[in-house]
Design a protein around this motif. Structure first.
Motif, PDB file in Angstrom:
ATOM      1  N   VAL A 204       0.833  -1.209   0.000  1.00 57.16           N
ATOM      2  CA  VAL A 204       0.000   0.000   0.000  1.00 57.16           C
ATOM      3  C   VAL A 204       0.865   1.256   0.000  1.00 57.16           C
ATOM      4  N   LEU A 205       1.926   1.269   0.820  1.00 53.80           N
ATOM      5  CA  LEU A 205       2.829   2.415   0.843  1.00 53.80           C
ATOM      6  C   LEU A 205       3.583   2.555  -0.476  1.00 53.80           C
ATOM      7  N   THR A 206       3.973   1.422  -1.059  1.00 49.51           N
ATOM      8  CA  THR A 206       4.642   1.466  -2.359  1.00 49.51           C
ATOM      9  C   THR A 206       3.724   2.072  -3.411  1.00 49.51           C
ATOM     10  N   LEU A 207       2.470   1.658  -3.418  1.00 52.44           N
ATOM     11  CA  LEU A 207       1.505   2.208  -4.365  1.00 52.44           C
ATOM     12  C   LEU A 207       1.297   3.702  -4.143  1.00 52.44           C
ATOM     13  N   LEU A 208       1.317   4.144  -2.878  1.00 51.64           N
ATOM     14  CA  LEU A 208       1.156   5.570  -2.596  1.00 51.64           C
ATOM     15  C   LEU A 208       2.282   6.366  -3.247  1.00 51.64           C
ATOM     16  N   ARG A 209       3.504   5.869  -3.152  1.00 47.13           N
ATOM     17  CA  ARG A 209       4.624   6.571  -3.802  1.00 47.13           C
ATOM     18  C   ARG A 209       4.462   6.545  -5.322  1.00 47.13           C
ATOM     19  N   MET A 210       4.065   5.406  -5.876  1.00 46.82           N
ATOM     20  CA  MET A 210       3.881   5.308  -7.325  1.00 46.82           C
ATOM     21  C   MET A 210       2.809   6.282  -7.813  1.00 46.82           C
ATOM     22  N   VAL A 211       1.715   6.381  -7.050  1.00 51.55           N
ATOM     23  CA  VAL A 211       0.652   7.322  -7.404  1.00 51.55           C
ATOM     24  C   VAL A 211       1.172   8.751  -7.360  1.00 51.55           C
ATOM     25  N   ARG A 212       1.898   9.103  -6.287  1.00 51.41           N
ATOM     26  CA  ARG A 212       2.427  10.458  -6.149  1.00 51.41           C
ATOM     27  C   ARG A 212       3.388  10.813  -7.296  1.00 51.41           C
ATOM     28  N   GLU A 213       4.118   9.814  -7.767  1.00 53.26           N
ATOM     29  CA  GLU A 213       5.104  10.059  -8.826  1.00 53.26           C
ATOM     30  C   GLU A 213       4.504   9.914 -10.221  1.00 53.26           C
ATOM     31  N   GLY A 214       3.191   9.692 -10.310  1.00 46.30           N
ATOM     32  CA  GLY A 214       2.512   9.669 -11.596  1.00 46.30           C
ATOM     33  C   GLY A 214       2.712   8.413 -12.410  1.00 46.30           C
ATOM     34  N   VAL A 215       3.111   7.325 -11.784  1.00 42.42           N
ATOM     35  CA  VAL A 215       3.359   6.094 -12.518  1.00 42.42           C
ATOM     36  C   VAL A 215       2.090   5.597 -13.212  1.00 42.42           C
ATOM     37  N   PHE A 216       0.937   5.802 -12.578  1.00 43.16           N
ATOM     38  CA  PHE A 216      -0.337   5.355 -13.153  1.00 43.16           C
ATOM     39  C   PHE A 216      -1.025   6.451 -13.971  1.00 43.16           C
ATOM     40  N   GLY A 217      -0.365   7.578 -14.155  1.00 46.50           N
ATOM     41  CA  GLY A 217      -1.004   8.707 -14.818  1.00 46.50           C
ATOM     42  C   GLY A 217      -2.005   9.359 -13.881  1.00 46.50           C
ATOM     43  N   GLU A 218      -3.068   9.910 -14.433  1.00 46.53           N
ATOM     44  CA  GLU A 218      -4.129  10.479 -13.602  1.00 46.53           C
ATOM     45  C   GLU A 218      -5.059   9.355 -13.160  1.00 46.53           C
ATOM     46  N   LEU A 219      -5.328   9.282 -11.855  1.00 46.48           N
ATOM     47  CA  LEU A 219      -6.171   8.203 -11.352  1.00 46.48           C
ATOM     48  C   LEU A 219      -7.622   8.400 -11.782  1.00 46.48           C
ATOM     49  N   LEU A 220      -8.257   7.293 -12.092  1.00 46.06           N
ATOM     50  CA  LEU A 220      -9.651   7.293 -12.526  1.00 46.06           C
ATOM     51  C   LEU A 220     -10.555   6.525 -11.573  1.00 46.06           C
ATOM     52  N   HIS A 221     -10.079   5.364 -11.127  1.00 49.84           N
ATOM     53  CA  HIS A 221     -10.951   4.450 -10.391  1.00 49.84           C
ATOM     54  C   HIS A 221     -10.116   3.584  -9.468  1.00 49.84           C
ATOM     55  N   CYS A 222     -10.666   3.296  -8.296  1.00 54.21           N
ATOM     56  CA  CYS A 222     -10.045   2.363  -7.357  1.00 54.21           C
ATOM     57  C   CYS A 222     -11.102   1.373  -6.878  1.00 54.21           C
ATOM     58  N   GLU A 223     -10.633   0.202  -6.532  1.00 56.34           N
ATOM     59  CA  GLU A 223     -11.529  -0.854  -6.072  1.00 56.34           C
ATOM     60  C   GLU A 223     -10.838  -1.609  -4.946  1.00 56.34           C
ATOM     61  N   ALA A 224     -11.597  -1.964  -3.926  1.00 54.39           N
ATOM     62  CA  ALA A 224     -11.025  -2.727  -2.820  1.00 54.39           C
ATOM     63  C   ALA A 224     -12.158  -3.352  -2.024  1.00 54.39           C
ATOM     64  N   GLY A 225     -11.818  -4.275  -1.163  1.00 53.90           N
ATOM     65  CA  GLY A 225     -12.847  -4.916  -0.352  1.00 53.90           C
ATOM     66  C   GLY A 225     -12.265  -5.570   0.873  1.00 53.90           C
ATOM     67  N   TYR A 226     -13.071  -5.603   1.915  1.00 54.88           N
ATOM     68  CA  TYR A 226     -12.705  -6.412   3.075  1.00 54.88           C
ATOM     69  C   TYR A 226     -13.391  -7.746   2.881  1.00 54.88           C
ATOM     70  N   GLN A 227     -12.603  -8.745   2.476  1.00 52.68           N
ATOM     71  CA  GLN A 227     -13.160 -10.003   2.020  1.00 52.68           C
ATOM     72  C   GLN A 227     -12.404 -11.188   2.621  1.00 52.68           C
ATOM     73  N   HIS A 228     -12.970 -11.815   3.594  1.00 56.37           N
ATOM     74  CA  HIS A 228     -12.532 -13.136   4.058  1.00 56.37           C
ATOM     75  C   HIS A 228     -13.532 -13.628   5.080  1.00 56.37           C
ATOM     76  N   ASP A 229     -13.626 -14.920   5.183  1.00 53.44           N
ATOM     77  CA  ASP A 229     -14.657 -15.539   6.021  1.00 53.44           C
ATOM     78  C   ASP A 229     -14.352 -15.289   7.495  1.00 53.44           C
ATOM     79  N   CYS A 230     -15.178 -14.468   8.134  1.00 52.74           N
ATOM     80  CA  CYS A 230     -14.983 -14.111   9.550  1.00 52.74           C
ATOM     81  C   CYS A 230     -16.128 -14.596  10.430  1.00 52.74           C
ATOM     82  N   ARG A 231     -16.888 -15.560   9.956  1.00 57.50           N
ATOM     83  CA  ARG A 231     -18.057 -15.983  10.724  1.00 57.50           C
ATOM     84  C   ARG A 231     -17.687 -16.598  12.061  1.00 57.50           C
ATOM     85  N   PHE A 232     -16.487 -17.120  12.174  1.00 57.51           N
ATOM     86  CA  PHE A 232     -16.061 -17.707  13.453  1.00 57.51           C
ATOM     87  C   PHE A 232     -15.957 -16.659  14.555  1.00 57.51           C
ATOM     88  N   LEU A 233     -15.831 -15.383  14.167  1.00 55.58           N
ATOM     89  CA  LEU A 233     -15.756 -14.307  15.153  1.00 55.58           C
ATOM     90  C   LEU A 233     -17.133 -13.833  15.616  1.00 55.58           C
TER      91      LEU A 233
END
Length: 439
Positions: A175-204
């Motif tokens: 995540v920190l590496t991506l933050l530097r890449m974004v700041r340095e324009g490696v991805f160009g201008e950002l358009l869209h991001c996607e993420a999720g909290y995804q894993h089976d936590c029913r035991f909790l």
């Protein structure tokens, strides 16, 4: 006359001795007290997560844990033992009742309070800590209602005390590496991001007898994205949310609720009450957010299905894309226009974030979640010591947490769009992006 003089002389000598003794005691106390670089902590909630934060904090130089608190006396005592074994100094314990934390935050020998309790206590404890003159370090989410979000912002502004939500995913190496890449324009201008909290936590969500835990009660009563900050925190920093852009709108929808009953029937028996009751939370929640600058974000909340852990972390711009599920990138460069995936790992070195570079050795040795916990605590303690703003500030805490109640409101309204509050009240237009600061 001489008798009076002798008496006065003896009184003077006695007073001098008393003053000398008092001065000596004051010097001894001053020497025993921490120097200006010390950070004095109280910890409220020392269950599994709170104990982990406590142990991580103790690895940092100059940290003193003066007090601990938990509603379970045995947990508070265990925390005392951990601190005493590590430092030789036993902190005071607060475990009288569920309001014992108020005694801890009222102490005059604390600089900051770490809060790792059930969600419904986070905001009120953070508010109490700030009102008592302490910096608040609060676990995620920092609040579960919009009123609580506004309370955090209002009290932080009124008291001048910082409130940092302890979002450790922002400190993961990738995540920190991506933050530097974004700041340095490696991805160009950002358009869209996607993420999720995804894993089976029913035991909790159930205890050994099949009764709902405090987490399980939220799942039984609410329907939305109940844990948004792990995926949203990094995205918020990549998109400069509250620092040049802000969220303006959210829409959310959920699938039906089948996973909790399926899990209960499989683990507790088909006739167990937990396998027959109704649960509000849909198994998969999807939320879409839009920003003032026209960028979009997709968030997933998926804890109730049989699936592996995956935060996704898609970062897409005009010059390329990263997909965490594959841990690969596709970038347009001067040397190549090829539209094919390439390994991401080399960028961990070539675009390492300065903070990670400065702390990696200690982080990987002493911190959980791949070192992220250590780097996060290092950043928090540094801010407290400097008496300055925290890198994740109160506006971030409110904004990232607000997806919880906003998504529930959207789902309840038949997936209608809802307006996203501006917790900065316009300051996002002039606040600069987070700097790529090291240790």
């Amino acid at each position: 006359m001489s008798t009076t003089t002798d008496m006065e002389r003896r009184a003077f000598l006695q007073a001098s001795v008393a003053v000398g003794t008092a001065l000596a005691m004051s010097r001894a106390l001053a020497q025993a007290e921490p120097g200006p670089q010390a950070v004095r902590l109280g910890v409220v909630g020392v269950g599994g997560r709170g104990t982990g934060l406590l142990q991580t904090a103790l690895q940092l130089p100059g940290v003193e844990v003066r007090a601990v608190c938990d509603v379970v006396p045995a947990k508070a005592e265990q925390a005392q033992q951990i601190v005493e074994k590590q430092t030789g100094r036993r902190p005071e314990a607060y475990a009288q009742d569920e309001f014992a934390w108020k005694g801890l935050v009222a102490r005059d020998d604390l600089d900051a309070v770490l809060i790792a309790t059930p969600w419904e206590w986070h905001a009120r404890m953070a508010v109490g800590a700030m009102q008592a003159g302490k910096v608040a370090g609060v676990e995620v989410p920092a609040a579960i209602t919009l009123d609580e979000c506004w309370d955090l912002v209002r009290v932080s502004e009124q008291t001048g005390k910082a409130c940092m939500m302890l979002e450790n995913v922002c400190y993961f190496q990738n995540v920190l590496t991506l933050l530097r890449m974004v700041r340095e324009g490696v991805f160009g201008e950002l358009l869209h991001c996607e993420a999720g909290y995804q894993h089976d936590c029913r035991f909790l969500l159930f205890d050994a007898q099949g009764e709902l835990t405090w987490r399980g009660r939220h799942t039984a009563e609410r329907n939305g994205n109940l844990y948004p900050t792990h995926p949203l925190g990094p995205i918020g920093q990549w998109l400069n949310i509250n620092r040049g852009d802000r969220f303006t709108q959210l829409v959310s929808m959920s699938t039906g609720a089948k996973g909790m009953r399926e899990y209960a029937a499989r683990t507790l028996g088909a006739d167990h009450p937990a396998a027959r009751r109704e649960y509000a939370q849909g198994d998969v929640n999807t939320s879409l957010l839009k920003t003032a600058n026209g960028q979009t974000v997709t968030l997933y909340f998926d804890l109730l299905t049989h699936r592996p852990y995956d935060l996704i972390f898609r970062v897409q711009g005009t010059a390329g894309i990263y997909l965490g599920t594959l841990n690969q990138v596709c970038l347009r460069t001067k040397a190549s226009d090829a539209e094919q995936w390439a390994p991401f790992d080399p960028y961990l070195s070539t675009h390492a974030h300065p903070l990670w570079q400065a702390t990696a050795e200690a982080a990987l040795k002493n911190g959980g979640h791949g070192g992220g916990d250590y780097v996060m605590m290092h950043d928090f303690i540094r801010a407290v010591r400097a008496r300055g703003p925290t890198p994740q500030d109160v506006y971030d805490a409110a904004t990232w947490s607000a997806v919880f109640p906003l998504s529930c409101a959207s789902v309840a309204a038949g997936s209608q769009p809802v307006e996203f509050p501006d917790f900065t009240q316009g300051k996002w237009k002039t606040t600069p992006p987070l700097p790529l600061a090291g240790a």
